[in-house]
Design an enzyme around this catalytic site. Structure first.
Site, mmCIF file in Angstrom:
data_model
loop_
_atom_site.group_PDB
_atom_site.id
_atom_site.type_symbol
_atom_site.label_atom_id
_atom_site.label_comp_id
_atom_site.label_asym_id
_atom_site.label_seq_id
_atom_site.Cartn_x
_atom_site.Cartn_y
_atom_site.Cartn_z
ATOM 1 N N HIS A 1 0.869 -1.183 0.000
ATOM 2 C CA HIS A 1 0.000 0.000 0.000
ATOM 3 C C HIS A 1 0.908 1.236 0.000
ATOM 4 O O HIS A 1 2.031 1.180 0.520
ATOM 5 C CB HIS A 1 -0.815 -0.071 1.301
ATOM 6 C CG HIS A 1 -1.897 0.948 1.456
ATOM 7 N ND1 HIS A 1 -1.647 2.246 1.825
ATOM 8 C CD2 HIS A 1 -3.250 0.841 1.345
ATOM 9 C CE1 HIS A 1 -2.793 2.894 1.935
ATOM 10 N NE2 HIS A 1 -3.784 2.067 1.639
ATOM 11 N N GLN B 1 -4.830 -5.163 6.978
ATOM 12 C CA GLN B 1 -5.854 -6.100 6.500
ATOM 13 C C GLN B 1 -5.896 -7.389 7.313
ATOM 14 O O GLN B 1 -6.875 -8.137 7.234
ATOM 15 C CB GLN B 1 -5.600 -6.467 5.028
ATOM 16 C CG GLN B 1 -5.723 -5.307 4.064
ATOM 17 C CD GLN B 1 -7.116 -4.712 4.024
ATOM 18 O OE1 GLN B 1 -8.107 -5.356 4.382
ATOM 19 N NE2 GLN B 1 -7.202 -3.462 3.604
ATOM 20 N N ASP C 1 2.914 -4.631 7.995
ATOM 21 C CA ASP C 1 1.716 -3.809 7.831
ATOM 22 C C ASP C 1 0.524 -4.751 7.993
ATOM 23 O O ASP C 1 0.238 -5.564 7.113
ATOM 24 C CB ASP C 1 1.751 -3.161 6.441
ATOM 25 C CG ASP C 1 0.448 -2.461 6.084
ATOM 26 O OD1 ASP C 1 -0.542 -2.618 6.807
ATOM 27 O OD2 ASP C 1 0.440 -1.765 5.049
ATOM 28 N N LYS D 1 -10.470 -0.434 10.274
ATOM 29 C CA LYS D 1 -10.654 -1.629 9.439
ATOM 30 C C LYS D 1 -11.015 -2.849 10.272
ATOM 31 O O LYS D 1 -11.193 -3.933 9.742
ATOM 32 C CB LYS D 1 -9.388 -1.890 8.619
ATOM 33 C CG LYS D 1 -9.177 -0.811 7.566
ATOM 34 C CD LYS D 1 -7.994 -1.078 6.672
ATOM 35 C CE LYS D 1 -7.866 0.076 5.675
ATOM 36 N NZ LYS D 1 -6.728 -0.072 4.777
ATOM 37 N N CYS E 1 -4.855 2.554 -3.560
ATOM 38 C CA CYS E 1 -3.639 3.067 -2.894
ATOM 39 C C CYS E 1 -2.448 2.138 -3.120
ATOM 40 O O CYS E 1 -1.598 1.993 -2.242
ATOM 41 C CB CYS E 1 -3.848 3.283 -1.399
ATOM 42 S SG CYS E 1 -5.061 4.524 -1.041
#
Ligand SMILES: *Cc1c(COP(=O)(O)O)cnc(C)c1O
Length: 414
Positions: free
Chosen positions: A131, A211, A208, A234, A372
């Protein structure tokens, strides 16, 4: 709501949907089908009520006041930190830094961990599926220090090229920053293996997790990652709050990122000394209600059980992948063996934005564009994709409607 361990097939999705008041509405004459969860997910009543309760009853600034409301706010804020710690199995609350979101967490690591360390010619390693949040902060720190960015490629199904990963790691590598789950491809990266590999070369790893946290059961100690970043919004919590997890010994050695109130021990015009972890990295008044709302989201997820949520979302992924494969001219971008509940696709001859517009007319919310991740989209050789992403409250009926909507889009536009 009180759940008991349940058989996989009896996931109480209808009951869960009633916890999310926003889902109960009509869009353009159709019931809303919200399939844009990878961009942001909706909030259960438990989260909305926790925020409401904070502002109605307990709100004051944290950590400073010697009065009842400040003490209550501080207790609720710190209780939320404890919930995060338990949720990701961090060794200490000191390793849980409240930030605005994944983006701020990665910028913090880039500026406070990487920047003091990097020499000209050193290397930061990322992957082709990152991202923008996990690209641009590294480009900035490379410009500041003369370090170089190296990018590990992916193969045609959307998995990392592990051979290239291995050949990228060398004695100039200082940090490996990669996503746990791709927000475009849905690929779940084998981060345990990757972290082990990087550590063999003495390279720290930032994951990261934007998600992954809403989908997987997380144990940062088992992963042995050095940093892990994620966002509240999220994972059914508020926007404007997120978490940086970092190993304590690394965080202890890092200089503060922002200066201001709350992060100091003493201040004089000659020199200031900094507060202990985690406050050293939490300058200024934090998003108090946001942290409390995030704590409520974690309680909510724990009540249902992450393993049941993952199983439900995996079923939705399988169902959608099969159904979409039946549509002629549709190509799913991202067919990794290990995938989470994200499906990106293109349809011959139709622009993804037009697909999303037709679906919106039918009450179906999906995302179209570069998500993104412009370098990844270019890599895939497409101009954009349409993405449907599923959450714990989605149903196979909604996927049926998605498929019908796509057939309609084809009839109208192809
Ligand atoms: C959404 C997302 C981000 C950015 O999160 P913010 O909440 O916007 O800071 C970073 N990485 C991935 C994989 C994402 O999905």
């Amino acid at each position: 709501m009180n759940f008991h361990p349940m058989a996989e097939t009896s996931f109480p999705v209808q009951q869960i949907r009633r916890d999310f008041p926003i889902l109960d509405q009509m869009i353009n004459g159709y019931p809303l089908a919200y399939l844009d969860n990878a961009a942001s997910s909706q909030k259960p009543l438990a989260v909305i009520s926790a925020i409401d309760h904070c502002y109605r009853h307990d709100y004051a600034n944290v950590h400073r006041g010697i009065h009842a409301l400040s003490e209550r706010s501080t207790a609720a804020f710190e209780a939320a930190r404890h919930k995060v710690q338990t949720f990701i199995n961090a060794a200490s609350e000191k390793e849980i830094i409240f930030v605005r979101g994944t983006t701020e967490a990665i910028n913090l690591v880039a500026q406070s961990y990487a920047r003091p360390l990097l020499q000209p010619g050193d290397e930061i390693i990322i992957t082709a599926m990152e991202h923008h949040s996990n690209i641009v902060p590294w480009q900035l720190v490379c410009e500041q220090t003369g370090a170089k960015l190296k990018v590990v490629a992916i193969n045609e199904v959307g998995e990392l090229d592990m051979e290239q990963m291995i050949s990228c790691l060398n004695d100039r590598s200082r940090l490996l920053a990669l996503t746990h789950i791709s927000n475009v491809l849905g690929t779940i990266n084998p981060i345990v293996d990757i972290i082990t590999l990087a550590h063999k070369h003495g390279i720290a790893v930032l994951v990261d997790g934007a998600q992954a946290v809403p989908h997987l059961t997380l144990d940062v100690q088992a992963l042995d990652c050095d940093f892990y970043a994620f966002s509240g919004h999220k994972m059914y919590g508020p926007s404007g709050i997120g978490i940086l997890y970092g190993k304590r010994e690394l965080l202890e050695d890092m200089p503060p990122y922002h200066g201001g109130g709350q992060m100091i021990q003493t201040v004089s015009f000659e020199k200031s000394t900094y507060a202990e972890l985690p406050h050293k990295f939490e300058a200024g008044t934090p998003h108090i209600a946001g942290a409390i709302g995030l704590g409520a989201a974690i309680d909510y997820l724990n009540e249902i059980g992450m393993q049941f949520i993952a199983a439900h979302e995996d079923r939705l992924l399988d169902y959608a992948s099969e159904a979409l494969a039946e549509i002629k001219g549709l190509r799913i971008t991202g067919q990794a063996k290990a995938k989470s509940s994200i499906v990106s696709f293109v349809i011959d001859g139709i622009h993804p934005h037009d697909i999303a517009t037709v679906l919106d007319q039918l009450g179906i919310a999906v995302r179209a564009g570069h998500h993104c991740a412009m370098p990844l989209i270019k890599y895939l050789g497409v101009i954009a994709t349409t993405r449907a992403s599923f959450a714990l409250y989605n149903t196979t009926d909604e996927i049926d409607r998605l498929v019908q909507g796509l057939e309609k889009a084809k009839a109208l536009l192809a």
